[in-house]
Design a protein around this motif. Sequence first.
Motif, PDB file in Angstrom:
ATOM      1  N   UNK A 135      27.397 -12.448   5.699  1.00  0.00           N
ATOM      2  CA  UNK A 135      28.024 -11.324   5.000  1.00  0.00           C
ATOM      3  C   UNK A 135      29.214 -11.804   4.161  1.00  0.00           C
ATOM      4  N   UNK A 136      29.885 -12.848   4.636  1.00  0.00           N
ATOM      5  CA  UNK A 136      30.994 -13.421   3.859  1.00  0.00           C
ATOM      6  C   UNK A 136      30.458 -14.141   2.627  1.00  0.00           C
ATOM      7  N   UNK A 137      29.363 -14.907   2.838  1.00  0.00           N
ATOM      8  CA  UNK A 137      28.728 -15.545   1.680  1.00  0.00           C
ATOM      9  C   UNK A 137      28.323 -14.482   0.658  1.00  0.00           C
ATOM     10  N   UNK A 138      27.787 -13.347   1.139  1.00  0.00           N
ATOM     11  CA  UNK A 138      27.340 -12.297   0.228  1.00  0.00           C
ATOM     12  C   UNK A 138      28.516 -11.778  -0.603  1.00  0.00           C
ATOM     13  N   UNK A 175      21.174 -15.501  -2.214  1.00  0.00           N
ATOM     14  CA  UNK A 175      22.047 -16.678  -2.198  1.00  0.00           C
ATOM     15  C   UNK A 175      22.789 -16.787  -0.864  1.00  0.00           C
ATOM     16  N   UNK A 176      23.254 -15.652  -0.355  1.00  0.00           N
ATOM     17  CA  UNK A 176      23.998 -15.673   0.900  1.00  0.00           C
ATOM     18  C   UNK A 176      23.117 -16.144   2.046  1.00  0.00           C
ATOM     19  N   UNK A 219      19.156  -6.516   5.880  1.00  0.00           N
ATOM     20  CA  UNK A 219      19.512  -5.099   6.033  1.00  0.00           C
ATOM     21  C   UNK A 219      21.019  -4.926   6.005  1.00  0.00           C
ATOM     22  N   UNK A 220      21.684  -5.758   6.807  1.00  0.00           N
ATOM     23  CA  UNK A 220      23.141  -5.665   6.897  1.00  0.00           C
ATOM     24  C   UNK A 220      23.774  -6.041   5.569  1.00  0.00           C
ATOM     25  N   UNK A 221      23.161  -7.048   4.883  1.00  0.00           N
ATOM     26  CA  UNK A 221      23.708  -7.453   3.582  1.00  0.00           C
ATOM     27  C   UNK A 221      23.636  -6.274   2.606  1.00  0.00           C
TER      28      UNK A 221
END
Lengths: 268, 284
Positions: B144-147, B163-164, B231-233
């Motif tokens: 999620x941080x990468x996203x 990408x994340x 999903x979370x992303x």
Amino acid sequence: MPRAGQGPLLSVQGLRKSFNGRTVLQGVDFSVAAGELVAFLGANGSGKSTTLRCVMGITSPDSGSISIDDTALENLQGRELQQTRQRMAMIFQKIHLVPRRTALDNVCAGALSRIPTVRSLSPLLFPADVQQEALDCLDRVGLADRAFDRVGRLSGGQQQRVAVARALCQRADVVLADEPVSALDPHAAEQVMALLRELAHSEGLAVAAVLHQPDLALRYADRSIGLLQGSMTFDLPSPEVTAEHLDTLYAPDRIASDTIVSDRTQAA
Amino acid sequence: MTPHTLTPAVARRGSSAQPRVALVRPKKPLRWITTAAVAAAVVGLHAVAIEGTDFKPELLVDGWQGMAAFIGDAFPPDLSWEKTLKPGLEATLVTLWIGLLGTTLSVPFALLLAALAAENTSPHRLVYQVARAILSFFRAVPDIVFALIFVTAVGLGPFAGVLALICHNTGVMGKLWAESMEEIDAGPQEALRTAGANRIQQVANATLPMVVPQFVGLLLYRFDVNVRSSLVLGLVGAGGIGLLINQSIKSFQFDSMLTHILIVLVLIIVVDQFSAWIRRRLAA
């Protein structure tokens, strides 16, 4: 590979090795001539396998001289050393083939040192002449018809013969076999021993095999060497090896098991 | 009576006297102390954790009406095609594609790093340490941080999600693959080394073909996890069904939310069954 020297193909002198202060080999000398099958006999821990592993270079000996075709390995370096070492191939008790690959692909792997790295990344890239040579090697062990079967589908005896074919594809003229038949059923063991003897006698290979079955050694090997606690107790043509010779090798075990049996008998 | 009447041979022989082998278990007094200490530590940790998380079941009991109202609002699910179902299914496909690309496109990086980070295939101790460190980094940073980072570069949307996932999955799968290579039988590799094969040849012709089943199994497992991660992303703007769930909550359309969640449930079951099926085929 054409012979250069006149002496025995493999010659080993004064091989010593200890692990953490425990002496495993205390000066082992032997030689194997071209066209000869030599068996190593001895109890567990007598140093048979360590001897082969030292000769092969898997384990480095503390001291001793190993010569192939009259060329001492300790005098060689770099590429020359590597090329001379490749004249020796090893057969393992646990066979060590890749079960998911075909017999042919496994045999081709014996030739990897002759294949450029980029062409060895996948069996699909192996050069055609290597594949043909591998098929010929499988033919020499009687398994050309199984070339495209996965090794995992072959029986134990067939797998060990594929491993022998891999050694042939390496173009080795010295074959070191570390308990090649210990994992096989009696019939397969006979087949593999017969194959090793035939390769020695008809193709002029020098074959040294560590064996756990004295009867196999005496029936198939031209010469038998006995090892006891890291020292050689005999080095004789197989027909001259007697029951007394063998008793000295396995005596410590036998005395121990005799004690147990007599103890049980008394108790009953 | 003697305490050693367990020896069956003695019993069968009918000799009631002293058995030949006495049954005396070696005493290990320290074992009880160790067990007690471990149990005390576990209980203590839980006490601290309950305190630290405001774990109060009575709140749940008192506030049940709030939950019931929320769930009541969600029923019945909104099954209108144009408004909810169609966009839901389309977004679910996007979620699936994010999970798929995030898994497959990380394969080359994971493979390279795994080979460098496994003790039996790494060319050098230093390379091994560096590869391990890189994998640890990609694993430690949550997807999620990468996203969020990639959103700043490529904007909101599924591409940032892909990408994340590539980044995070490279770290996790590289580590799992490296471990499965280290656990593999070293024999075939040693055999090729004695035959004069160089390191790359050993890896390509012994180690890698030996671990293919484990690799594929782990790849499917990661696909499964990545579909759920995507999903979370979606909740942070990386598109897909997660985005729709977020929007329907924010606009109080809980009946649409329920529909989306049911679609997700079907997707998860399908993906799970699919990867289980492939793994069964592989094992056979």
